[in-house]
Design a protein around this motif. Structure first.
Motif, PDB file in Angstrom:
ATOM      1  N   ARG A 133       0.877  -1.174   0.000  1.00 52.16           N
ATOM      2  CA  ARG A 133       0.000   0.000   0.000  1.00 52.16           C
ATOM      3  C   ARG A 133       0.910   1.218   0.000  1.00 52.16           C
ATOM      4  NH1 ARG A 133      -5.394  -1.216   0.695  1.00 52.16           N
ATOM      5  NH2 ARG A 133      -5.733  -3.262   1.634  1.00 52.16           N
ATOM      6  N   GLY A 134       0.818   2.018  -1.040  1.00 51.64           N
ATOM      7  CA  GLY A 134       1.747   3.126  -1.188  1.00 51.64           C
ATOM      8  C   GLY A 134       3.135   2.554  -1.370  1.00 51.64           C
ATOM      9  N   PHE A 135       4.079   2.993  -0.508  1.00 50.46           N
ATOM     10  CA  PHE A 135       5.421   2.466  -0.611  1.00 50.46           C
ATOM     11  C   PHE A 135       5.718   1.481   0.515  1.00 50.46           C
ATOM     12  CE2 PHE A 135       5.607   6.524  -2.836  1.00 50.46           C
ATOM     13  CZ  PHE A 135       6.105   6.082  -4.058  1.00 50.46           C
ATOM     14  N   LYS A 136       4.682   1.086   1.218  1.00 48.23           N
ATOM     15  CA  LYS A 136       4.909   0.192   2.357  1.00 48.23           C
ATOM     16  C   LYS A 136       4.373  -1.199   2.055  1.00 48.23           C
ATOM     17  CE  LYS A 136       4.377   1.831   6.693  1.00 48.23           C
ATOM     18  NZ  LYS A 136       3.581   2.520   7.721  1.00 48.23           N
ATOM     19  N   THR A 137       5.062  -2.177   2.574  1.00 46.26           N
ATOM     20  CA  THR A 137       4.573  -3.552   2.458  1.00 46.26           C
ATOM     21  C   THR A 137       3.683  -3.824   3.662  1.00 46.26           C
ATOM     22  OG1 THR A 137       6.628  -4.155   1.403  1.00 46.26           O
ATOM     23  CG2 THR A 137       5.283  -5.948   2.208  1.00 46.26           C
ATOM     24  N   THR A 138       2.434  -4.072   3.371  1.00 50.80           N
ATOM     25  CA  THR A 138       1.499  -4.217   4.487  1.00 50.80           C
ATOM     26  C   THR A 138       1.073  -5.652   4.714  1.00 50.80           C
ATOM     27  OG1 THR A 138      -0.269  -3.691   2.988  1.00 50.80           O
ATOM     28  CG2 THR A 138       0.574  -1.885   4.305  1.00 50.80           C
ATOM     29  N   GLY A 139       1.614  -6.561   3.927  1.00 52.29           N
ATOM     30  CA  GLY A 139       1.256  -7.953   4.172  1.00 52.29           C
ATOM     31  C   GLY A 139       2.149  -8.858   3.354  1.00 52.29           C
ATOM     32  N   SER A 140       2.509  -9.997   3.921  1.00 52.07           N
ATOM     33  CA  SER A 140       3.310 -10.938   3.146  1.00 52.07           C
ATOM     34  C   SER A 140       2.956 -12.353   3.550  1.00 52.07           C
ATOM     35  CB  SER A 140       4.797 -10.672   3.346  1.00 52.07           C
ATOM     36  OG  SER A 140       5.191 -11.121   4.616  1.00 52.07           O
ATOM     37  N   PHE A 141       3.189 -13.258   2.608  1.00 50.94           N
ATOM     38  CA  PHE A 141       2.866 -14.655   2.869  1.00 50.94           C
ATOM     39  C   PHE A 141       3.851 -15.526   2.099  1.00 50.94           C
ATOM     40  CE2 PHE A 141       0.800 -18.479   1.193  1.00 50.94           C
ATOM     41  CZ  PHE A 141       0.533 -19.139   2.372  1.00 50.94           C
TER      42      PHE A 141
END
Lengths: 273, 614
Positions: free
Chosen positions: B262-270
């Motif tokens: 989201r934007g320049f941030k990683t807000t979730g990973s799997f």
């Protein structure tokens, strides 16, 4: 369309083992197949016998030759054809399983003629070509018939009903090859000719008599090719069939059948002119 | 025996003077020290060690060498020394030759009685001096040995015999241990094979290579290249344990990772992880790992192929990642990289979304395999033709993107409805809605199949005037829609009629919804007014406080305020403020544009005045 095929014999006692081996080779479970085959004979063109070849004078030699040629043409192109009906369940397998119509132990459809329908197709097969190839090659043609009075239609079409038989077996598919392990059962003559194509009037399979009393099966490996005149295509199909033959070498011997045993021509009655 | 002598020609000094070619040098070394193939590490070490031990025989040579090194001699002296050595050498060779010849003479003389060849080898001088066959060999009777000597001989033979027996027993012993270990290895081999089979791995021999055994771990219905990769030879190591070669490469295999940005941030990973199962042998674990690696590879390759096909809907495929946008600031990345990061304990907001995408991708591939199997085993192959049939494309990403985008589009609609609902409830009006997903699939358990279809969500609204309205949101990424379409059923009342024909604009959708609601509320208000006739008190201006009183009992039933708030039509309730002055508590906005709100308010005003005058 051309059909390339190889044939082999499977004794009744080896049947289950062969099925298991084929399932391993083709990586699939056997597909149970039931078919009714109705054999038809093309009628000879009416009035053929009225064409007199003899009786002319010596000067009419050329005309006589012409008549002979015409007669030959009219008679040589007469073949037996078949109407093949594949019996399928009218319901999906899932419903059948729920309805306890699927015999899991024998992996076959439980016979209930009311739950079945037939997909008809018209099949013409030429006599295999007389070549030195390691397979039987013949011209074939298949046309689907959707619905209607089969016998009456064929009659109007110029084909006369001759006989019928029943085929049961298992099909496997491997790349372009169809492997069909089957045996023939005799069907009784229908009381009414209209009932010939009606599966509801066919007795259950167990009551049908086997044509081969040893209960053996025939293994037929076939590849259909779009055009048999293209050498490259033919070679590819032959290669594939021979590779299969090599793979199944330990289990069953595959070989081309006798060409004349697969003859579909109607023998011409020898008539003295 | 003659004492062994060592003669060394000091070639170093000569070599130092004039450079020689390598071939000659090599030849010299071979002549003096033997062939190079006999040179071992040990022999070289010995050679280095030898001078250090201070061999007495070499001392003079060494001293000579040291002399040489100490004071460089003139060429004349060196030459003299060389000649001196050479002469010494020749003298010794002559001695040796002499001795050899005399031995030859002696043997020839002894054998001359029997053999003509021996006569030929006799020296002429000997021939003259001694007649042929002058020597006769005679076998002498063994002397009576002394008791002591006999015993010694006997002991010797016993010793020799026992030694040979001992050798034999040692050999048999080693052979038996070898056989034993072989048997153990064999039994271990079959035991492990059996356990592998019992765990469900498919083991077979190769048709063309009868001696090797392979285990199948890949999916049977994947593409040809992955099917070939999905089998491995089983080998046996020195301890008898089975292993599959190439396991070291698998440890560094790439993994598939899904990230949500989201934007320049990683807000979730799997990242899907194959957890090691307790109590399983290493081979089994290795096979599981190998299967996982192959599955991942196929999944990513097929997804990349598909991504290139659907680039028109905003999917970007790179060599090691696939990215698709969900909304303007939210994107999902499916990366396939060799970075095997440790298990991160950090939780992100979108982890659930990422894991949903990751797991669904896996499920889609499995479903595709299954579908292929069904197709292959239930339909006869089409006739062989010259045009090659390309392998069918997998459908992996499309359903997921479809579903996510659909969800993304439906959320704002539901959010708006939620706001309306709460605000209207405060005003005493009821708005209810239910969402329903419409699927053509009859059965519910084939959800993966259903995913591939056109997704339609129907929102059933019950408007305050009890009118039913249905809003349909349909998403399909293929033609003719290429996205999401909104549509509403027709709304018609005395306050006007309105309907939305299928459109892809969400703004139009929300506007229509606003419009319909405004009309409906107006309708309700009008109804109330009609029912209560003159009971409604009406003050002009921007705020219209409406009190609805029951006709018979004169009990106020509902009181709310419709007015203009910040240029938009809003519904609220009248509250008493701190200084007991009436104050409006706004519940929510209804209309989108100022103009609409104004016109609607005017309409309401007219209706109210009309109804009160009548």
């Amino acid at each position: 369309m051309h059909e390339l095929s190889l044939y082999g014999a499977v004794p009744a006692e080896d049947h289950v083992q062969i099925l298991q081996q084929l399932a391993g080779v083709t990586r699939m479970q056997p597909q149970h197949v039931e078919e009714i085959h109705l054999v038809f004979k093309a009628r000879t063109p009416p009035g053929l016998e009225k064409v007199h070849g003899s009786g002319g004078s010596q000067g009419n030699q050329q005309q006589q030759n012409e008549i002979q040629r015409l007669k030959g043409m009219l008679q040589s192109g007469i073949y037996f054809v078949q109407l093949v009906g594949t019996i399928v369940a009218s319901q999906t397998p899932a419903e059948l399983q729920n309805g306890q119509l699927f015999d899991t132990e024998r992996n076959e459809l439980v016979e209930d003629r009311t739950q079945q329908k037939v997909n008809w197709r018209f099949e013409f097969k030429d006599t295999p070509e007389s070549t030195k190839q390691p397979t039987n090659t013949r011209l074939i043609s298949r046309t689907r018939f959707e619905d209607g009075e089969m016998i009456a239609f064929m009659d109007l079409f110029g084909f006369e009903y001759v006989n019928r038989y029943y085929i049961e077996g298992q099909k496997f598919y491997n790349q372009d090859t169809t492997i069909f392990v089957h045996r023939v059962r005799q069907l009784p003559t229908a009381d009414n000719i209209r009932d010939t194509s009606d599966i509801a009037k066919i007795p259950p399979r167990s009551e049908l008599q086997l044509l081969d009393p040893s209960e053996g099966f025939v293994l037929q490996a076939t590849i259909d090719i779009v055009d048999g005149n293209v050498q490259e295509l033919k070679d590819r199909a032959v290669r594939q069939l021979l590779a299969l033959k090599e793979t199944l070498k330990q289990a069953v011997t595959l070989a081309p059948a006798d060409r004349l045993a697969l003859d579909t021509r109607i023998p011409i009655p020898v008539r003295r002119i | 025996m003659a004492p062994s002598v060592s003669l060394t020609v000091p070639y170093e000094s000569v070599a130092a003077r004039k450079p020689r070619d390598l071939q000659a040098e090599v030849h010299q070394i071979v002549q003096q020290k033997g062939a190079f193939r006999k040179v071992t590490e040990r022999s070289l070490l010995d050679e280095i060690q030898k001078p250090k031990h201070g061999d007495t025989k070499d001392s003079d040579v060494e001293s000579d060498v040291s002399d040489e090194s100490d004071e460089p001699e003139t060429a004349q002296a060196a030459n003299e020394k060389l000649w001196q050595r050479r002469m010494e050498m020749q003298a010794r060779v002559a001695d040796a030759r002499n001795e050899a010849l005399s031995v030859l003479d002696a043997v020839s003389l002894a054998a001359s009685g029997h053999s003509a060849a021996a006569q030929a080898t006799m020296s002429p001088a000997l021939k003259q001096a001694v007649p042929k066959g002058g020597f006769r060999p005679k076998v002498t009777e063994p002397k009576d040995l002394s008791q002591n000597a006999k015993k010694r001989l006997q002991d010797l033979s016993v010793m020799t015999r026992s030694q040979s027996f001992q050798n034999a027993s040692e050999k048999f012993g080693s052979a038996s241990t070898r056989l034993e270990s072989e048997a153990q290895k064999q039994s271990k081999y079959w035991e492990q094979m059996a356990s592998l089979r019992s765990k469900g791995w498919q083991i077979s021999r190769l048709p063309h290579d009868n001696r090797s055994v392979v285990v199948h771990f890949g999916a049977a219905d994947s593409s040809q290249q992955y099917r070939d990769k999905g089998m491995a030879y089983i080998r046996q190591d020195e301890n008898g344990d089975l292993f599959i070669p190439g396991q070291a490469e698998m440890q560094t295999q790439k993994v598939l990772c899904v990230r949500v940005h989201r934007g320049f941030k990683t807000t979730g990973s799997f990242t899907y992880r194959q957890e090691p199962i307790e109590g399983h042998v290493k081979l089994h674990q290795d096979l599981l790992l190998a299967r996982e690696a192959l599955f991942m590879e196929e999944l990513f390759t097929e997804a990349s192929k598909e991504a290139r096909l659907i680039a028109n809907i905003g999917v970007q495929a790179r060599s090691s990642s696939i990215t698709f946008d969900l909304s303007e600031d939210c994107s999902v990345e499916v990366a396939y990289s060799s970075v095997r990061s440790g298990k991160s304990t950090q939780r992100h907001a979108d982890d659930e979304l990422a894991s949903m995408v990751g797991n669904t991708l896996r499920l889609m591939l499995v479903a595709e395999h299954q579908q292929r199997h069904v197709q292959r085993s239930q339909q006869a192959p089409p006739p062989m033709s010259q045009t090659l049939r390309p392998p069918p494309e997998y459908v992996l990403l499309r359903p997921i993107i479809n579903q996510l985008r659909h969800h993304q589009m439906i959320t704002p609609v539901l959010d708006v409805l939620k706001i309306y609902k709460s605000s209207l409830e405060q005003a005493g009006l009821h708005l209810t809605y239910t969402t329903e997903c419409i699927s053509n699939q009859a059965s519910t358990h084939l959800t993966l199949e259903a995913l591939k279809e056109l997704i339609t969500t129907e929102i059933k609204l019950k408007l305050p005037s009890e009118t039913l309205l249905s809003v349909k949101v349909r998403t399909h990424l293929s033609p003719p829609m290429f996205g999401t379409q909104f549509s509403t059923s027709g709304y018609s009342s005395e306050c006007g009629s309105c309907a939305l024909s299928p459109t892809s604009s969400i703004t139009a959708m929300l506007q229509t919804l606003n419009d319909i609601l405004s009309r409906d509320i107006s309708c309700v208000v009008l109804g109330f007014i009609r029912r209560t006739k003159n009971q409604a008190s009406w003050h002009g201006g921007d705020v219209y406080p409406i009190q609805l009183v029951h006709e018979e009992s004169n009990v106020p039933q509902l009181s709310f305020v419709i007015g203009c708030r910040e240029g938009k039509l809003a519904v609220g309730s009248l509250k008493e403020g701190v200084d007991s002055a009436p104050r409006v508590q706004w519940a929510g906005e209804l209309s989108a544009t100022q103009q609409e709100a104004r016109s609607l308010l005017d309409t309401i005003g007219t209706w109210i005045t009309e109804s009160s005058s009548s």
